[in-house]
Design an enzyme around this catalytic site. Structure first.
Site, PDB file in Angstrom:
ATOM      1  N   SER A  32       0.834  -1.215   0.000  1.00 44.83           N
ATOM      2  CA  SER A  32       0.000   0.000   0.000  1.00 44.83           C
ATOM      3  C   SER A  32       0.865   1.260   0.000  1.00 44.83           C
ATOM      4  CB  SER A  32      -0.894   0.017   1.241  1.00 44.83           C
ATOM      5  OG  SER A  32      -1.693  -1.137   1.271  1.00 44.83           O
ATOM      6  N   GLU A  52       9.440  -5.508  -6.279  1.00 44.47           N
ATOM      7  CA  GLU A  52       8.572  -6.286  -5.389  1.00 44.47           C
ATOM      8  C   GLU A  52       8.827  -7.760  -5.673  1.00 44.47           C
ATOM      9  OE1 GLU A  52       6.113  -5.679  -2.755  1.00 44.47           O
ATOM     10  OE2 GLU A  52       6.474  -7.833  -2.797  1.00 44.47           O
ATOM     11  N   CYS A  70      -1.846  -5.977   2.726  1.00 44.12           N
ATOM     12  CA  CYS A  70      -3.261  -5.588   2.804  1.00 44.12           C
ATOM     13  C   CYS A  70      -4.074  -6.260   1.706  1.00 44.12           C
ATOM     14  CB  CYS A  70      -3.386  -4.069   2.703  1.00 44.12           C
ATOM     15  SG  CYS A  70      -5.080  -3.532   2.447  1.00 44.12           S
ATOM     16  N   CYS A  75      -5.966  -7.242   4.928  1.00 44.39           N
ATOM     17  CA  CYS A  75      -7.300  -6.630   5.041  1.00 44.39           C
ATOM     18  C   CYS A  75      -8.315  -7.154   4.024  1.00 44.39           C
ATOM     19  CB  CYS A  75      -7.198  -5.116   4.844  1.00 44.39           C
ATOM     20  SG  CYS A  75      -5.756  -4.372   5.575  1.00 44.39           S
ATOM     21  N   LYS A  78      -9.134 -10.984   4.311  1.00 44.99           N
ATOM     22  CA  LYS A  78      -9.765 -11.138   5.635  1.00 44.99           C
ATOM     23  C   LYS A  78     -11.226 -10.669   5.586  1.00 44.99           C
ATOM     24  CE  LYS A  78     -10.101  -7.859   8.107  1.00 44.99           C
ATOM     25  NZ  LYS A  78      -9.083  -7.223   8.916  1.00 44.99           N
ATOM     26  N   TYR A 127      -3.189  -3.371  -9.350  1.00 51.25           N
ATOM     27  CA  TYR A 127      -2.074  -2.590  -8.796  1.00 51.25           C
ATOM     28  C   TYR A 127      -0.916  -2.478  -9.789  1.00 51.25           C
ATOM     29  CZ  TYR A 127      -3.887  -1.610  -4.194  1.00 51.25           C
ATOM     30  OH  TYR A 127      -4.624  -1.080  -3.169  1.00 51.25           O
ATOM     31  N   GLY A 143      14.781  -6.645  -3.392  1.00 50.51           N
ATOM     32  CA  GLY A 143      15.631  -5.455  -3.379  1.00 50.51           C
ATOM     33  C   GLY A 143      16.411  -5.340  -2.091  1.00 50.51           C
ATOM     34  N   GLY A 208      -4.507 -11.862  21.500  1.00 52.31           N
ATOM     35  CA  GLY A 208      -5.763 -11.166  21.799  1.00 52.31           C
ATOM     36  C   GLY A 208      -5.881  -9.871  21.031  1.00 52.31           C
ATOM     37  N   TYR A 210      -5.971  -7.724  17.023  1.00 46.93           N
ATOM     38  CA  TYR A 210      -6.882  -7.644  15.868  1.00 46.93           C
ATOM     39  C   TYR A 210      -7.076  -9.002  15.199  1.00 46.93           C
ATOM     40  CZ  TYR A 210      -6.142  -2.514  15.247  1.00 46.93           C
ATOM     41  OH  TYR A 210      -6.091  -1.160  15.372  1.00 46.93           O
ATOM     42  N   GLU A 214     -10.451 -11.369  14.994  1.00 46.76           N
ATOM     43  CA  GLU A 214     -11.074 -11.435  13.665  1.00 46.76           C
ATOM     44  C   GLU A 214     -11.164 -12.886  13.185  1.00 46.76           C
ATOM     45  OE1 GLU A 214      -9.933  -6.946  12.073  1.00 46.76           O
ATOM     46  OE2 GLU A 214      -8.773  -8.626  11.314  1.00 46.76           O
ATOM     47  N   ARG A 231      -3.257 -13.266  26.864  1.00 43.41           N
ATOM     48  CA  ARG A 231      -2.522 -13.101  28.120  1.00 43.41           C
ATOM     49  C   ARG A 231      -3.213 -12.189  29.131  1.00 43.41           C
ATOM     50  NH1 ARG A 231       3.574 -12.152  25.827  1.00 43.41           N
ATOM     51  NH2 ARG A 231       2.688 -10.186  25.095  1.00 43.41           N
ATOM     52  N   GLY A 294       1.283 -10.707  16.838  1.00 47.73           N
ATOM     53  CA  GLY A 294       1.946  -9.486  16.413  1.00 47.73           C
ATOM     54  C   GLY A 294       2.819  -9.689  15.182  1.00 47.73           C
ATOM     55  N   HIS A 469     -33.686   8.014  10.975  1.00 47.65           N
ATOM     56  CA  HIS A 469     -34.519   7.064  11.695  1.00 47.65           C
ATOM     57  C   HIS A 469     -35.196   6.103  10.737  1.00 47.65           C
ATOM     58  CE1 HIS A 469     -36.831   5.633  15.072  1.00 47.65           C
ATOM     59  NE2 HIS A 469     -37.912   5.699  14.317  1.00 47.65           N
ATOM     60  N   GLU A 474     -28.251   6.849  14.611  1.00 50.73           N
ATOM     61  CA  GLU A 474     -28.912   8.017  15.218  1.00 50.73           C
ATOM     62  C   GLU A 474     -28.648   8.108  16.716  1.00 50.73           C
ATOM     63  OE1 GLU A 474     -33.284   8.080  15.272  1.00 50.73           O
ATOM     64  OE2 GLU A 474     -33.272   5.906  15.002  1.00 50.73           O
TER      65      GLU A 474
HETATM   66  P1  NDP Z   1      -1.547  -7.159  17.762  1.00 49.08           P
HETATM   67  O1  NDP Z   1      -0.354  -6.384  18.090  1.00 49.08           O
HETATM   68  O2  NDP Z   1      -2.835  -6.476  17.501  1.00 49.08           O
HETATM   69  O3  NDP Z   1      -1.814  -8.226  18.911  1.00 49.08           O
HETATM   70  C1  NDP Z   1      -0.826  -9.139  19.293  1.00 49.08           C
HETATM   71  C2  NDP Z   1      -1.391 -10.040  20.352  1.00 49.08           C
HETATM   72  O4  NDP Z   1      -0.489 -11.101  20.575  1.00 49.08           O
HETATM   73  C3  NDP Z   1      -1.601  -9.331  21.674  1.00 49.08           C
HETATM   74  O5  NDP Z   1      -2.796  -9.799  22.242  1.00 49.08           O
HETATM   75  C4  NDP Z   1      -0.396  -9.796  22.502  1.00 49.08           C
HETATM   76  O6  NDP Z   1      -0.670  -9.903  23.853  1.00 49.08           O
HETATM   77  C5  NDP Z   1      -0.199 -11.192  21.968  1.00 49.08           C
HETATM   78  N1  NDP Z   1       1.155 -11.711  22.100  1.00 49.08           N
HETATM   79  C6  NDP Z   1       2.305 -11.157  21.646  1.00 49.08           C
HETATM   80  N2  NDP Z   1       3.348 -11.964  21.914  1.00 49.08           N
HETATM   81  C7  NDP Z   1       2.844 -13.036  22.555  1.00 49.08           C
HETATM   82  C8  NDP Z   1       3.406 -14.210  23.109  1.00 49.08           C
HETATM   83  N3  NDP Z   1       4.724 -14.451  23.034  1.00 49.08           N
HETATM   84  N4  NDP Z   1       2.600 -15.100  23.719  1.00 49.08           N
HETATM   85  C9  NDP Z   1       1.271 -14.872  23.802  1.00 49.08           C
HETATM   86  N5  NDP Z   1       0.666 -13.788  23.283  1.00 49.08           N
HETATM   87  C10 NDP Z   1       1.448 -12.877  22.677  1.00 49.08           C
HETATM   88  O7  NDP Z   1      -1.096  -8.075  16.545  1.00 49.08           O
HETATM   89  P2  NDP Z   1      -1.877  -8.899  15.457  1.00 49.08           P
HETATM   90  O8  NDP Z   1      -0.969 -10.002  15.116  1.00 49.08           O
HETATM   91  O9  NDP Z   1      -3.273  -9.199  15.876  1.00 49.08           O
HETATM   92  O10 NDP Z   1      -1.950  -7.882  14.258  1.00 49.08           O
HETATM   93  C11 NDP Z   1      -0.769  -7.267  13.772  1.00 49.08           C
HETATM   94  C12 NDP Z   1      -1.036  -5.873  13.334  1.00 49.08           C
HETATM   95  O11 NDP Z   1      -1.717  -5.898  12.090  1.00 49.08           O
HETATM   96  C13 NDP Z   1      -1.947  -5.066  14.250  1.00 49.08           C
HETATM   97  O12 NDP Z   1      -1.254  -4.454  15.283  1.00 49.08           O
HETATM   98  C14 NDP Z   1      -2.523  -4.064  13.302  1.00 49.08           C
HETATM   99  O13 NDP Z   1      -1.617  -3.010  13.206  1.00 49.08           O
HETATM  100  C15 NDP Z   1      -2.596  -4.805  11.985  1.00 49.08           C
HETATM  101  N6  NDP Z   1      -3.953  -5.292  11.705  1.00 49.08           N
HETATM  102  C16 NDP Z   1      -4.970  -4.412  11.557  1.00 49.08           C
HETATM  103  C17 NDP Z   1      -6.236  -4.853  11.294  1.00 49.08           C
HETATM  104  C18 NDP Z   1      -7.351  -3.886  11.150  1.00 49.08           C
HETATM  105  O14 NDP Z   1      -7.092  -2.701  10.985  1.00 49.08           O
HETATM  106  N7  NDP Z   1      -8.596  -4.334  11.227  1.00 49.08           N
HETATM  107  C19 NDP Z   1      -6.536  -6.272  11.149  1.00 49.08           C
HETATM  108  C20 NDP Z   1      -5.407  -7.106  11.360  1.00 49.08           C
HETATM  109  C21 NDP Z   1      -4.171  -6.632  11.622  1.00 49.08           C
HETATM  110  P3  NDP Z   1      -0.529  -8.689  24.887  1.00 49.08           P
HETATM  111  O15 NDP Z   1      -1.670  -7.751  24.616  1.00 49.08           O
HETATM  112  O16 NDP Z   1      -0.611  -9.369  26.197  1.00 49.08           O
HETATM  113  O17 NDP Z   1       0.809  -8.068  24.598  1.00 49.08           O
END
Ligand code: NDP
Length: 493
Positions: A32, A52, A70, A75, A78, A127, A143, A208, A210, A214, A231, A294, A469, A474
């Site tokens: 993107s 790329e 994305c 995105c 998904k 694209y 690259g 826990g 995004y 999802e 966690r 993450g 309405h 609303e």
């Molecule tokens: P996030 O950063 O949103 O969440 C990561 C999760 O993994 C957290 O709950 C974190 O826990 C947990 N975690 C990290 N390390 C460990 C570990 N070693 N053991 C157990 N749990 C762990 O990452 P995602 O992978 O869900 O998404 C990546 C990124 O992609 C997002 O941050 C966002 O920027 C983007 N995204 C956006 C979307 C949207 O706009 N709708 C959709 C999907 C992705 P804790 O909270 O305890 O640290």
């Protein structure tokens, strides 16, 4: 010095005596951010090259595709799966609206997968055409930097191409990271989750954020048993606590097994699937284990050290407010800089880079009041400050307005799921500084609310707006009674 030249707009005016470069701009990464930056730079008159990795739905260090995460494995696919998964519960809801679903209803995962793949292949082509129609020259291959103004592209057959460029822009995004637990290779990440050959019947998800919530919604909507391990006490750390609780309640209400304060310690392959051991000693058996823990910036194979580009402690490229690195000819935008990792933000950074370097109009991205959406089912969407952030940041007291109601559709369908909305207001200025909603169509509604916040709308202006309405939206203009007033933690001036 470079910054001075840049701010004077001089970089966009080539000097006759300057060194000759193959390109004014060479971009590494056509996701993107890279595509937006390259085509906008070309529109400003720059001669632009971009590289790329070859296309594949599942990425690796040597495979990617024009469109990036994305479009190919984020995105877009998904959201297609969220649409697909939503039909399941929607069909249940349809019964009380008179739809007699007498025959067995089947879900054909392979058909949806094929349609999804066709769509991302189509978008990959779109694209590529965007690049060529804007005069951007695309090179397929990996690259890397070989100097402040030199890039080398290694093609799939091993051929190496070398280019010089007055400016190099790194836009290589990020990739999923895996916790280092025994058996971690048995788990998949979101890349594979979007392209599974078979629909799993039992899923364990770790995380826990995004992606975790999802995919929990997607697989549950398609009929799988889902165990979600995270966690913290609630999913979606960083979002408004009250809304996190609403999401947790809705996930549970739709049949997802929540395991708060839980991590996985080991994965073991068995005849019956994968055994996931939790840190409480519990054993969960699954066909698929998803790590949604993450993402990390894609900087490892770029040779950044050779060019002297500084990274932060997460491995992200350090940039200033204009997306310029410590090496004046090298810039970076999007997830590789780990600022706010969202596609629309990457687009903004890419466009403002082009304005700054080639448009004679230095522009800093503005990260205030950016709306987000989490596409769990039903979705959560927010803009501005959460109640907790408002309390930390606001100078004065905070008024919180909430509305919890049964969406009209549910009064007939019988689904037991409330929509929750919230406005956070600065008591002194009356400005709305935060809004959240969890319920059907929340992202569609929140985009308009984001415009209001960007314009500095007050609660009085929200109240004076006439509602549509009957709609859920609303409610945002009819929240008359304050739910609570919270005294600011900041010292009064
Ligand atoms: P996030 O950063 O949103 O969440 C990561 C999760 O993994 C957290 O709950 C974190 O826990 C947990 N975690 C990290 N390390 C460990 C570990 N070693 N053991 C157990 N749990 C762990 O990452 P995602 O992978 O869900 O998404 C990546 C990124 O992609 C997002 O941050 C966002 O920027 C983007 N995204 C956006 C979307 C949207 O706009 N709708 C959709 C999907 C992705 P804790 O909270 O305890 O640290």
């Amino acid at each position: 010095m470079a910054r001075k030249m840049l701010l004077d707009g001089e970089l966009s005016k080539p000097n006759e005596d300057e060194v000759h470069y193959d390109f004014d701009l060479f971009v590494i990464g056509a996701g993107s951010a890279g595509v937006r930056a390259s085509r906008m730079s070309a529109r400003h008159g720059a001669k632009v090259g971009i590289c790329e990795l070859p296309f594949h739905p599942i990425s690796s260090e040597v495979i990617g595709g024009v469109g990036g995460t994305c479009v190919i494995r984020g995105c877009v696919p998904k959201k297609i799966l969220v649409y697909g998964a939503s039909y399941g519960p929607d069909l249940e809801d349809a019964r009380n609206y008179g739809w007699e679903l007498n025959e067995k209803v089947d879900f054909n995962w392979k058909k949806l997968l094929q349609k999804k793949t066709e769509e991302i292949i189509r978008l990959n082509g779109v694209y590529k055409r965007i690049l060529s129609s804007n005069g951007v020259k695309l090179f397929e291959g990996e690259g890397k930097l070989v100097g402040p103004n030199e890039v080398e592209v290694t093609q799939l057959d091993g051929t190496k191409l070398s280019f010089s460029a007055k400016h190099v822009l790194v836009a290589t995004g990020s990739r999923a990271q895996r916790p280092a637990i025994p058996g971690q290779e048995l788990a998949i990440t979101s890349d594979e989750a979007l392209s599974l050959d078979e629909l799993p019947k039992r899923v364990v998800i770790l995380g826990g954020g995004y992606i975790a919530v999802e995919f929990a919604s997607i697989w549950r909507g398609m009929g799988a048993t889902v165990d979600l391990c995270f966690r913290k006490e609630l999913p979606l750390r960083g979002f408004d606590d009250e809304m996190r609780a609403v999401v947790a309640r809705n996930l549970e209400g739709r049949g997802i097994n929540l395991h708060p304060r839980t991590s996985l310690t080991e994965l073991i392959k068995t005849d019956d699937g994968i055994k996931a051991i939790t840190d409480h000693g519990e054993e969960l058996t699954a066909d698929v284990v998803l790590f949604a823990t993450g993402r990390k910036p894609n900087t490892e194979r770029l040779n950044l050290k050779v060019a002297g580009v500084e990274l932060d402690n997460t491995g992200a490229i350090k940039v200033d407010e204009y997306s310029q690195t410590n090496i004046p000819s090298i810039w970076a935008v999007g997830d590789v800089t780990n600022r706010m990792n969202l596609t629309p933000v990457a687009l903004m950074e890419g466009m403002f880079f082009a304005n700054t370097v080639f448009g004679g109009n230095p522009t800093k991205p503005d990260y205030t009041n950016i709306p987000f959406a989490v596409f769990c089912i039903p979705p959560l969407s927010v803009v501005g400050l959460s109640e907790e952030q408002a309390l930390e940041q606001a100078k004065g007291d905070i008024k919180v307005f909430t509305s919890t109601f049964n969406p009209m559709k549910n009064t007939i369908s019988g689904r037991q799921e409330k929509t929750v909305m919230k406005l956070v207001v600065d008591a002194e200025t009356d400005k709305v500084i935060g809004a959240s909603m969890c319920g059907p169509d929340a992202p569609e509604i929140m985009q308009g609310i984001a415009v209001a916040l960007k314009c500095g709308a007050t609660k009085r202006q929200f109240d004076s707006t006439v509602g549509i309405h009957p709609s859920a939206a609303e409610e945002f203009v009819t929240m008359r009674d304050v739910t609570r007033t919270i005294v600011s933690k900041q010292p009064k001036l």
